[in-house]
Design a protein around this motif. Structure first.
Motif, PDB file in Angstrom:
ATOM      1  N   TYR A  97     -18.184  -4.171  -0.541  1.00  0.00           N
ATOM      2  CA  TYR A  97     -18.893  -4.518  -1.751  1.00  0.00           C
ATOM      3  C   TYR A  97     -20.474  -4.772  -1.788  1.00  0.00           C
ATOM      4  O   TYR A  97     -21.066  -4.066  -2.526  1.00  0.00           O
ATOM      5  CB  TYR A  97     -18.220  -5.715  -2.222  1.00  0.00           C
ATOM      6  CG  TYR A  97     -18.380  -6.050  -3.809  1.00  0.00           C
ATOM      7  CD1 TYR A  97     -17.886  -5.421  -4.832  1.00  0.00           C
ATOM      8  CD2 TYR A  97     -19.410  -6.917  -4.050  1.00  0.00           C
ATOM      9  CE1 TYR A  97     -18.097  -5.639  -6.050  1.00  0.00           C
ATOM     10  CE2 TYR A  97     -19.827  -7.163  -5.177  1.00  0.00           C
ATOM     11  CZ  TYR A  97     -19.295  -6.528  -6.281  1.00  0.00           C
ATOM     12  OH  TYR A  97     -19.507  -6.812  -7.560  1.00  0.00           O
ATOM     13  N   ASP A  98     -20.834  -5.561  -0.782  1.00  0.00           N
ATOM     14  CA  ASP A  98     -22.236  -5.930  -0.661  1.00  0.00           C
ATOM     15  C   ASP A  98     -23.097  -4.640  -0.310  1.00  0.00           C
ATOM     16  O   ASP A  98     -24.246  -4.486  -0.987  1.00  0.00           O
ATOM     17  CB  ASP A  98     -22.479  -6.823   0.471  1.00  0.00           C
ATOM     18  CG  ASP A  98     -21.921  -6.617   1.612  1.00  0.00           C
ATOM     19  OD1 ASP A  98     -20.977  -5.821   1.657  1.00  0.00           O
ATOM     20  OD2 ASP A  98     -22.271  -7.222   2.851  1.00  0.00           O
ATOM     21  N   ILE A 139     -15.318  -2.811  -9.440  1.00  0.00           N
ATOM     22  CA  ILE A 139     -15.837  -1.611  -9.303  1.00  0.00           C
ATOM     23  C   ILE A 139     -14.895  -0.652  -8.909  1.00  0.00           C
ATOM     24  O   ILE A 139     -14.917   0.508  -8.533  1.00  0.00           O
ATOM     25  CB  ILE A 139     -16.704  -1.650  -7.988  1.00  0.00           C
ATOM     26  CG1 ILE A 139     -16.094  -2.319  -6.722  1.00  0.00           C
ATOM     27  CG2 ILE A 139     -18.133  -2.374  -8.403  1.00  0.00           C
ATOM     28  CD1 ILE A 139     -16.738  -2.141  -5.557  1.00  0.00           C
ATOM     29  N   THR A 191     -22.896  -1.779  -3.629  1.00  0.00           N
ATOM     30  CA  THR A 191     -23.641  -2.299  -4.620  1.00  0.00           C
ATOM     31  C   THR A 191     -25.135  -2.257  -4.655  1.00  0.00           C
ATOM     32  O   THR A 191     -25.983  -2.224  -5.287  1.00  0.00           O
ATOM     33  CB  THR A 191     -23.207  -3.857  -5.176  1.00  0.00           C
ATOM     34  OG1 THR A 191     -23.099  -4.450  -3.992  1.00  0.00           O
ATOM     35  CG2 THR A 191     -21.990  -3.928  -5.753  1.00  0.00           C
ATOM     36  N   LYS A 192     -25.489  -2.025  -3.216  1.00  0.00           N
ATOM     37  CA  LYS A 192     -26.824  -1.729  -2.975  1.00  0.00           C
ATOM     38  C   LYS A 192     -27.182  -0.214  -2.834  1.00  0.00           C
ATOM     39  O   LYS A 192     -28.452   0.233  -2.048  1.00  0.00           O
ATOM     40  CB  LYS A 192     -27.383  -2.548  -1.639  1.00  0.00           C
ATOM     41  CG  LYS A 192     -27.607  -3.832  -1.974  1.00  0.00           C
ATOM     42  CD  LYS A 192     -28.163  -4.536  -0.768  1.00  0.00           C
ATOM     43  CE  LYS A 192     -27.218  -4.775   0.340  1.00  0.00           C
ATOM     44  NZ  LYS A 192     -27.744  -5.559   1.323  1.00  0.00           N
ATOM     45  N   ASN A 193     -26.100   0.646  -3.240  1.00  0.00           N
ATOM     46  CA  ASN A 193     -26.266   2.131  -3.058  1.00  0.00           C
ATOM     47  C   ASN A 193     -26.428   2.679  -1.617  1.00  0.00           C
ATOM     48  O   ASN A 193     -26.778   3.562  -1.257  1.00  0.00           O
ATOM     49  CB  ASN A 193     -27.592   2.516  -3.731  1.00  0.00           C
ATOM     50  CG  ASN A 193     -27.094   2.997  -5.091  1.00  0.00           C
ATOM     51  OD1 ASN A 193     -25.793   3.385  -5.309  1.00  0.00           O
ATOM     52  ND2 ASN A 193     -27.984   3.171  -6.016  1.00  0.00           N
TER      53      ASN A 193
END
Ligand code: SF4
Ligand code: SF4
Lengths: 204, 263
Positions: free
Chosen positions: A129-130, A88, A133-135
């Motif tokens: 990151y977690d 990313i 990636t869930k916006n």
């Protein structure tokens, strides 16, 4: 691929350190182990107007984590290739490779990588990151009570907030091309001539 | 110490002492007027000392890793990391010195000795260059001055000439004196080097442990050099050399510690 970055508003930041603590909480960091840190700047001088002295003290705060630079000196310098650019576009540390030599900290002008004394290896901001990636925003950004932080595609942030990439005491952005946009505090412009200094060095 | 730890200072210092010894040994081998056997034995001792210094330095470099179990990964990034290159050069030099010592034990023929001498000398100089590059990072403003590479040239010459002086002090006093005078000149450079560092980064104030040692070494250098020129070996001899070496070591500590506060 979009490039993520942070927006840092040094006008509204009150130096409360909520972002710093939110980061420590989210990432389970020990006291004193800071992925995001608040740099307190203090300075000022006197103005002599025909024998009448007026004082000009000032203070502002810079909330700083890893800037996930486009030209990361840390990645280039790391002898083990533990420091790398992820899918990313974030700069992250591969714990299976790191030897804890600390060279990334010297190479980074922002002193972002920190030794995790529990593992003997370096660690630093991974952009949550977690969450992203869930916006969702990184924890620090959502925690700020002054809304002084923002996060997203650096191009979008640039359009919204301009393109200032440095402020006293940060290094020249030419070194690593940091992905941060700064709203500079008005006193920062003359900070170096007004005896500005970092007031909380022992915390950083 | 802020960013650096002592193990690292010791590592750079011992490694450079080793390289300096190799280079100054070459001069000894050519300038000595002792018999071939004597030169050979002294040369072999100097070589062994250089090897021991290098190995000790390498051990110290391990001590600064916080996760030494992965140590061999340090060679992963030869393509872009100066540190990887530095470690590779260090290992190469180690093997060259080892091979040289073994060859030296089997034959005293000139040609193989000279080949090994050149190989070791070149990789030693390369190693110092890589060490300079490792620390002269654009982010470390305090080290990005000419004073810094200068200190990496001073240390090898200073410690190298001191060690050779001690080897020759009794057996070849005339040559030893030349090494000592050379040492004294290099010490002056070390002092100037320290003053340059201090001029730009005076965070510690004027009088501190660093200035105390330099001052003491400077004062003691007078009787020491006087007695050497008069061809007497007195105690101030040892004190001067040791003090000067400590000064140069402290100069390294200073450069790597106080010239680069975090951020
Ligand atoms: S801020 Fe430092 S650690 Fe983060 S990417 Fe840039 S150089 Fe690397
Ligand atoms: S501490 Fe780890 S990540 Fe940093 S330079 Fe050394 S090996 Fe690379």
């Amino acid at each position: 691929m979009k490039t993520y970055g942070f927006y840092i508003d040094t006008v509204n930041c009150s130096g409360c350190k909520t972002c710093q603590v939110a980061c420590q909480d989210k990432n389970d960091l020990e006291p004193g182990h800071l992925w995001r840190k608040i740099i307190d700047i203090e300075g000022g001088d006197w103005k002599n107007d025909n024998g009448v002295f007026s004082e000009y003290p000032f203070a502002y705060h810079v909330s700083l984590a890893c800037n996930h630079c486009s030209d990361p000196l840390c990645v280039q310098s790391c002898p083990t290739q533990a420091m790398h650019v992820t899918d990313i576009g974030a700069v992250d540390i591969d714990q299976d490779k790191c030897i804890g030599c600390g060279y990334c900290t010297w190479a980074c002008p922002y002193d972002a990588p920190k030794l995790d004394k529990r593992t003997g290896r370096m660690s630093k901001c991974d952009l949550c990151y977690d969450r992203i990636t869930k916006n969702e925003n990184p924890s620090c950004v959502d925690a700020c009570p002054m809304r002084a932080l923002d996060f997203g595609d650096i191009e979008v942030l640039k359009e919204k907030y301009g393109n200032t990439r440095s402020i006293f005491p940060l290094a020249s952005p030419e070194l690593t091309k940091p992905n941060i946009i700064i709203r500079p505090h008005k006193n920062s412009l003359k900070a170096s001539v007004r005896n500005a200094s970092i007031a909380n060095r022992e915390e950083l | 110490m802020e960013k650096y730890n002592l193990a690292l200072v010791v590592f750079t210092w011992l490694t450079q002492a080793s390289v300096g010894l190799i280079i100054l040994r070459a001069i000894y081998m050519r300038r000595s007027s002792a018999g071939d056997d004597k030169i050979y034995i002294t040369g072999r001792y100097i070589l062994l000392t250089a090897f021991i210094l290098l190995v000790t330095g390498l051990l110290f470099s391990f001590a600064h890793l916080n996760y030494p179990r992965h140590a061999f990964n340090a060679l992963n990034n030869i393509i872009s990391s100066w540190m990887s290159r530095e470690i590779l050069a260090e290992i190469i030099l180690l093997f060259i010195l080892l091979a040289w010592y073994i060859i030296n034990g089997f034959t005293i023929k000139k040609t193989p000795q000279i080949i090994m001498e050149i190989l070791a000398g070149l990789s030693g100089v390369a190693l110092i260059y890589l060490m300079v590059r490792t620390y002269m990072l654009p982010s470390l403003q305090g080290l990005n001055t000419p004073a810094f590479p200068l200190s990496f040239i001073i240390t090898p010459l200073l410690s190298g000439s001191a060690i050779i002086y001690f080897f020759l002090r009794k057996s070849e006093p005339e040559l030893a004196i030349k090494y000592k005078l050379f040492f004294a000149i290099i010490f002056l450079f070390s002092l100037i080097n320290h003053l340059i560092f201090r001029a730009f980064h005076h965070t510690l104030g004027v009088f501190n442990i660093y200035s105390a040692f330099y001052l003491a070494a400077l004062i003691i250098s007078v009787p020491s050099l006087y007695s050497t020129l008069k061809n007497k070996n007195v105690m101030s001899d040892v004190i001067f050399l040791n003090l000067a070496i400590i000064c140069d070591f402290l100069n390294r500590v200073y450069a790597l510690t106080y010239t680069n506060p975090a951020l």
